[in-house]
Design an enzyme around this catalytic site. Structure first.
Site, short mmCIF file in Angstrom:
data_model
loop_
_atom_site.label_atom_id
_atom_site.label_comp_id
_atom_site.label_asym_id
_atom_site.label_seq_id
_atom_site.Cartn_x
_atom_site.Cartn_y
_atom_site.Cartn_z
N GLN A 44 0.82 -1.22 0.00
CA GLN A 44 0.00 0.00 0.00
C GLN A 44 0.84 1.26 0.00
O GLN A 44 0.76 2.09 -0.89
CB GLN A 44 -0.92 0.00 1.24
CG GLN A 44 -1.97 -1.07 1.22
CD GLN A 44 -2.91 -0.99 2.41
OE1 GLN A 44 -2.75 -0.15 3.29
NE2 GLN A 44 -3.90 -1.87 2.44
N HIS A 241 3.86 -5.94 11.02
CA HIS A 241 3.30 -4.61 10.78
C HIS A 241 2.40 -4.28 11.97
O HIS A 241 1.61 -5.11 12.39
CB HIS A 241 2.50 -4.59 9.48
CG HIS A 241 2.26 -3.20 8.97
ND1 HIS A 241 1.37 -2.33 9.57
CD2 HIS A 241 2.82 -2.52 7.94
CE1 HIS A 241 1.40 -1.18 8.91
NE2 HIS A 241 2.27 -1.26 7.93
N HIS A 346 4.41 -9.45 8.37
CA HIS A 346 4.35 -8.58 7.19
C HIS A 346 5.50 -8.81 6.23
O HIS A 346 5.29 -8.92 5.02
CB HIS A 346 4.34 -7.13 7.68
CG HIS A 346 4.19 -6.11 6.61
ND1 HIS A 346 3.10 -6.07 5.76
CD2 HIS A 346 4.98 -5.05 6.25
CE1 HIS A 346 3.24 -5.04 4.92
NE2 HIS A 346 4.37 -4.43 5.19
N ARG A 381 13.38 -3.74 8.39
CA ARG A 381 13.32 -2.99 7.13
C ARG A 381 12.65 -1.62 7.31
O ARG A 381 11.63 -1.50 8.00
CB ARG A 381 12.51 -3.80 6.10
CG ARG A 381 12.31 -3.10 4.79
CD ARG A 381 11.54 -3.99 3.83
NE ARG A 381 10.24 -4.33 4.34
CZ ARG A 381 9.16 -3.56 4.21
NH1 ARG A 381 9.24 -2.40 3.57
NH2 ARG A 381 8.00 -3.95 4.70
C1 SIN Z 1 2.58 0.17 4.64
O1 SIN Z 1 1.96 0.70 3.73
O2 SIN Z 1 2.47 0.47 5.82
C2 SIN Z 1 3.53 -0.92 4.30
C3 SIN Z 1 4.69 -0.38 3.60
C4 SIN Z 1 5.84 -1.29 3.78
O3 SIN Z 1 5.73 -2.34 4.37
O4 SIN Z 1 6.93 -0.94 3.33
#
Ligand code: SIN
Length: 565
Positions: A44, A241, A346, A381
């Site tokens: 996203q 996440h 994630h 990351r």
């Molecule tokens: C997010 O849109 O929060 C995910 C982006 C990512 O994992 O780099």
């Protein structure tokens, strides 16, 4: 002309296929589901790159190294941030329409970035926009190759797409990867020869019951590489996440929502992140995920709330149409009330150990995207660096294909870090390695639900030595799921069985790696070792032999000397 087998059709696999075709190779692109089905499609937030006048490669490097908590390979990070802008321009050339306003391409802010540098498309549908553009390009090329008159066809690079085809194992001859065993849509196994294999199968969110990944993310490439004897590294670093919508399917609620000003509240309505970190809701992802886990434990497991009501309905619906739709589907109106969120698996920082050109430790084998451990992400990351890494290193891997054929030296001996010879760590203290003799008691065959439960409970956001030892013991007691046509009749059941076997292999290595890492750093948090130990560096696991029907390779974990970062 050489034959390159690309496995996986997210951003990394599609770029690899396009670039390899451009370079004159014959390409077979294999993907487990339909071509557009990949983890990329669900991204996203966007793609981070230093492309704006107030930004710099150096600043992006600093932010990436800081997020990586001392475990990044500085060379890989420099490559990522330096080549990133050109790869984003390539995406634009391939038809990705990044969002713009009157001043040009717009950009978002995400956690741990010192500047707004995240390009996005379709509001919060960046991955889907990239996937559509690249799938269109790949299909056009495949069609062109297919319809060429046969007289010319022999002299043109060819691209063949094989959908609904799963990687089962790699074929290794004389220490070199020479092809792969594939499971076709008809349920038949087939051996395909290739001069080089590029793995781009994504991560393994399906190791956990709660994940932002699609169910097909079962780590097939990492598992196959490990069984083939390639080194895999840092598997204990799985990023959770902080904000997945706490409804079935746990769809992602982008960090960009917090970047726009949404806040987190516990059941009492308190903004708990203010007391945790100066960055509050935009603290590093691991800090926010752990804080949410703590708050949830304090409120009997109930999710916390993401309050985006202050952003206004217009902004929420235009900037975040995907999340708005997911909320609506769940019967939630996030413009009117806070929504329940919780951490979910994630992104895997660990993967197949590669150098900065995607070369794995076995000649003929490359890994790119989330499948690879390039060293660009370290222990954690930086948000929106994943699409960038996939684009940059897929491009580099294709440029290195010729080298691999000419000089099949061990990739781990090039610019990837080398293991030192600290004694190997057994899989579970007090529990012998290897398949055990049947002791009379019925042993459990590992199934996906059981693996996911163990991983979530013991190898999730919060870990402890006792918990990880329990997980290791439990997994060592289970039997690897049987695979093949006799074990699972029908193509779908066969795929499921191979996936479960991959998850079982990967769960075992991940748990052993996490047990061996007696510190807390980045995404890996241990309550019994709550501080970081800079003298500990990478974890490398490789099977010593190919898997045979009667015996399973055991993970061998070696620590590496610290590298300066
Ligand atoms: C997010 O849109 O929060 C995910 C982006 C990512 O994992 O780099």
């Amino acid at each position: 002309m050489t034959h390159v087998l690309v496995v996986g059709s997210g951003l990394a696999g599609l770029i690899a296929a396009i670039r390899a075709t451009d370079a004159g190779h014959t390409v077979t692109l294999v993907t487990k589901a339909a071509l557009p089905d990949s983890n990329t499609r669900y991204a996203q937030g966007g793609i981070a790159a230093a492309m704006f006048p107030d930004d710099s490669v150096e600043s992006h490097v600093v932010d990436t190294l800081r997020a990586g908590a001392g475990l990044c390979d500085p060379v890989a990070v420099q490559v990522l941030c330096t080549e990133g802008p050109d790869r984003v321009r390539d995406l634009i050339r391939f038809g990705v329409d990044f969002d713009r306003d009157e001043s040009g391409v717009t950009r978002g802010l995400e956690a741990a970035h010192s500047r707004s540098r995240v390009l996005h498309a379709g509001g919060d549908a960046t991955g889907a926009a990239i996937e559509v553009a690249l799938v269109t390009t790949v299909r056009e090329r495949a069609e062109r190759a297919r319809t060429l008159p046969s007289a010319i066809a022999g002299s043109e690079p060819r691209l063949v797409i094989r959908e609904h085809t799963m990687l089962v194992d790699l074929v290794v001859r004389d220490g070199r990867v020479t092809g792969a065993i594939l499971l076709g849509p008809d349920g038949e196994l087939q051996s395909v020869a290739a001069d080089s294999v590029i793995l781009a199968t994504g991560g393994a969110g399906s190791l956990y019951p709660h994940t932002t990944n699609p169910a097909l993310a079962t780590g097939d490439g990492v598992a196959a590489a490990w069984r083939a004897g390639a080194a895999v590294a840092d598997l204990e670093f799985y990023q959770f996440h902080p904000t997945a919508l706490a409804v079935p399917g746990t769809p992602l609620v982008s960090e960009a929502v917090r970047g726009e000003g949404a806040v987190l509240r516990n059941a009492l309505g308190t903004r708990f992140m203010l007391d945790v970190h100066p960055g509050a809701e935009l603290a590093p992802r691991d800090v926010v995920a752990r804080s949410i886990a703590h708050e949830m434990a304090e409120q009997d497991g109930a999710p916390v709330l993401l309050d985006a009501t202050g952003l206004g309905r217009d902004l929420l619906e235009t900037r975040f149409p995907t999340i708005t739709a997911a909320c609506r589907l769940a019967g939630l109106d996030w413009a009117a009330e806070p929504i329940p969120v919780a951490p979910a698996a994630h992104y895997w920082m660990g993967g197949v150990l590669t150098d900065t050109s995607g070369r794995a430790s076995l000649p003929g084998l490359f890994a790119v995207g989330e499948t690879a451990r390039t060293g660009a992400h370290g222990a954690n990351r930086l948000a929106s660096n994943s699409l960038l890494e996939a684009a940059v290193f897929a491009d580099r891997a294709v440029r290195a294909l010729g080298d691999s054929l000419a000089d099949p030296a061990d990739a781990a001996d090039r610019d990837a870090t080398r293991p030192s010879h600290i004694p190997p760590h057994g899989p579970t203290p007090g529990h012998p390695a290897g398949p055990r003799a049947e002791s009379g008691a019925q042993r459990t065959v590992a199934d996906r639900d059981a693996i996911q439960r163990v991983m979530w409970q013991y190898a999730g956001v919060l870990r402890s030595g006792d918990g990880l030892a329990t997980a290791a013991t439990t997994l060592a007691d289970w039997i690897r799921p049987a695979t093949g046509p006799d074990a699972a009749p029908g193509p779908e059941a066969q795929i499921r069985a191979y996936e479960d076997a991959n998850l079982f292999d990967l769960a075992r290595i991940t748990v052993v790696a996490a047990l061996g890492r007696e510190e807390s750093r980045g995404a890996h948090y241990r309550s019994d070792f709550p501080t970081s130990r800079p003298e500990l560096a990478h974890t490398v696991a490789h099977s010593r032999e190919l898997r045979r029907e009667t015996s399973e390779p055991e993970p061998v974990i070696e620590a590496e000397e610290a590298i300066a970062c």
